[in-house]
Design a protein around this motif. Structure first.
Motif, short mmCIF file in Angstrom:
data_model
loop_
_atom_site.label_atom_id
_atom_site.label_comp_id
_atom_site.label_asym_id
_atom_site.label_seq_id
_atom_site.Cartn_x
_atom_site.Cartn_y
_atom_site.Cartn_z
N ILE A 1 1.72 9.39 -5.90
CA ILE A 1 2.19 10.75 -5.63
C ILE A 1 3.13 11.21 -6.73
O ILE A 1 2.99 12.32 -7.27
CB ILE A 1 2.86 10.84 -4.24
CG1 ILE A 1 1.80 10.72 -3.15
CG2 ILE A 1 3.63 12.15 -4.10
CD1 ILE A 1 2.36 10.59 -1.76
N PHE A 2 4.10 10.37 -7.10
CA PHE A 2 5.04 10.75 -8.16
C PHE A 2 4.33 10.87 -9.51
O PHE A 2 4.65 11.77 -10.29
CB PHE A 2 6.20 9.75 -8.24
CG PHE A 2 7.26 10.02 -7.22
CD1 PHE A 2 8.08 11.14 -7.31
CD2 PHE A 2 7.44 9.16 -6.15
CE1 PHE A 2 9.07 11.40 -6.39
CE2 PHE A 2 8.41 9.40 -5.21
CZ PHE A 2 9.23 10.53 -5.32
N ILE B 1 0.84 -1.20 0.00
CA ILE B 1 0.00 0.00 0.00
C ILE B 1 0.88 1.26 0.00
O ILE B 1 0.61 2.22 -0.72
CB ILE B 1 -0.98 -0.01 1.19
CG1 ILE B 1 -2.02 -1.11 1.00
CG2 ILE B 1 -1.66 1.35 1.36
CD1 ILE B 1 -2.92 -1.34 2.19
N THR B 2 1.94 1.26 0.78
CA THR B 2 2.86 2.39 0.84
C THR B 2 3.52 2.63 -0.51
O THR B 2 3.62 3.77 -0.98
CB THR B 2 3.93 2.16 1.92
OG1 THR B 2 3.30 1.93 3.18
CG2 THR B 2 4.86 3.36 2.03
N ILE B 3 3.96 1.58 -1.16
CA ILE B 3 4.59 1.70 -2.48
C ILE B 3 3.59 2.24 -3.50
O ILE B 3 3.93 3.11 -4.31
CB ILE B 3 5.19 0.35 -2.92
CG1 ILE B 3 6.40 0.00 -2.04
CG2 ILE B 3 5.59 0.38 -4.38
CD1 ILE B 3 6.94 -1.38 -2.24
N ILE B 4 2.37 1.76 -3.45
CA ILE B 4 1.34 2.24 -4.38
C ILE B 4 1.08 3.73 -4.15
O ILE B 4 0.96 4.50 -5.11
CB ILE B 4 0.05 1.41 -4.24
CG1 ILE B 4 0.28 0.00 -4.79
CG2 ILE B 4 -1.11 2.08 -4.96
CD1 ILE B 4 -0.87 -0.96 -4.55
N ILE C 1 2.30 14.43 -13.80
CA ILE C 1 1.20 14.91 -14.63
C ILE C 1 0.99 16.42 -14.45
O ILE C 1 0.87 17.16 -15.43
CB ILE C 1 -0.10 14.13 -14.32
CG1 ILE C 1 0.03 12.69 -14.82
CG2 ILE C 1 -1.32 14.81 -14.93
CD1 ILE C 1 -1.07 11.77 -14.32
N THR C 2 0.97 16.88 -13.21
CA THR C 2 0.76 18.31 -12.98
C THR C 2 1.94 19.13 -13.48
O THR C 2 1.75 20.24 -13.98
CB THR C 2 0.50 18.62 -11.49
OG1 THR C 2 1.59 18.15 -10.69
CG2 THR C 2 -0.80 17.99 -11.03
N GLN C 3 3.16 18.60 -13.36
CA GLN C 3 4.34 19.31 -13.87
C GLN C 3 4.23 19.51 -15.38
O GLN C 3 4.47 20.61 -15.89
CB GLN C 3 5.61 18.50 -13.58
CG GLN C 3 6.07 18.56 -12.17
CD GLN C 3 7.12 19.62 -12.02
OE1 GLN C 3 7.96 19.79 -12.88
NE2 GLN C 3 7.06 20.33 -10.91
N ASN C 4 3.89 18.46 -16.09
CA ASN C 4 3.78 18.54 -17.55
C ASN C 4 2.67 19.50 -17.96
O ASN C 4 2.83 20.29 -18.89
CB ASN C 4 3.56 17.16 -18.17
CG ASN C 4 4.81 16.34 -18.15
OD1 ASN C 4 5.92 16.85 -18.07
ND2 ASN C 4 4.64 15.03 -18.22
N TYR C 5 1.54 19.43 -17.29
CA TYR C 5 0.43 20.31 -17.61
C TYR C 5 0.80 21.77 -17.33
O TYR C 5 0.50 22.66 -18.13
CB TYR C 5 -0.82 19.93 -16.81
CG TYR C 5 -2.01 20.77 -17.16
CD1 TYR C 5 -2.71 20.54 -18.34
CD2 TYR C 5 -2.42 21.81 -16.34
CE1 TYR C 5 -3.79 21.33 -18.69
CE2 TYR C 5 -3.50 22.60 -16.68
CZ TYR C 5 -4.18 22.35 -17.85
OH TYR C 5 -5.24 23.15 -18.20
#
Length: 129
Positions: free
Chosen positions: A15-16, A7-10, A21-25
């Motif tokens: 998050i990454f 769950i932590t890895i997911i 996605i937000t960085q590219n947008y």
């Protein structure tokens, strides 16, 4: 124990992925608006363009910015986005008052603010620490 690790890895992957996605947008949107402001500056410096054409172009830039601003405001500081709004409105005001040359400093400031937002939101060590 294994379930918590998965769950932590997911969550970390999500998050990454969201950040990417937000960085590219953000880069795409702010870059597009910067390009539009640069084109407007060139049109203003080209004295052959009439004022009504420049006002129409500014209105188009503002309409595009309003659409993008609605999405960007979910994850960027509203203060920074309002600065861009203010600059575009100032530019339009100068054009409507038949003083297009006076709008050049505000155009430059708008371009600078957009560049500042891009740098501020970039994923690098400087911004992490």
């Amino acid at each position: 124990m294994k379930k918590e690790a998965i769950i932590t890895i997911i969550i970390i992957i999500l998050i990454f992925a969201g950040e990417w996605i937000t960085q590219n947008y953000t880069k795409k949107t702010l870059g597009k608006t910067q390009d539009q402001l640069r084109e407007l500056k060139e049109d203003i410096l080209n004295t052959q363009n009439n004022n009504s054409y420049l006002i129409e172009k500014t209105d188009k830039i503002y309409e595009d910015w309003e659409k993008e601003n609605e999405i960007l405001s979910y994850y960027l500081e509203h203060n920074e986005l309002e600065k861009v709004n203010t600059q575009i409105i100032l530019i339009k005001g100068y054009l409507e008052s038949d003083t297009p040359q006076d709008s050049i400093p505000d155009l430059e400031e708008g371009i600078y603010i957009l560049d500042h937002i891009k740098q501020k939101e970039a994923f690098n060590l400087k911004n992490i620490f």
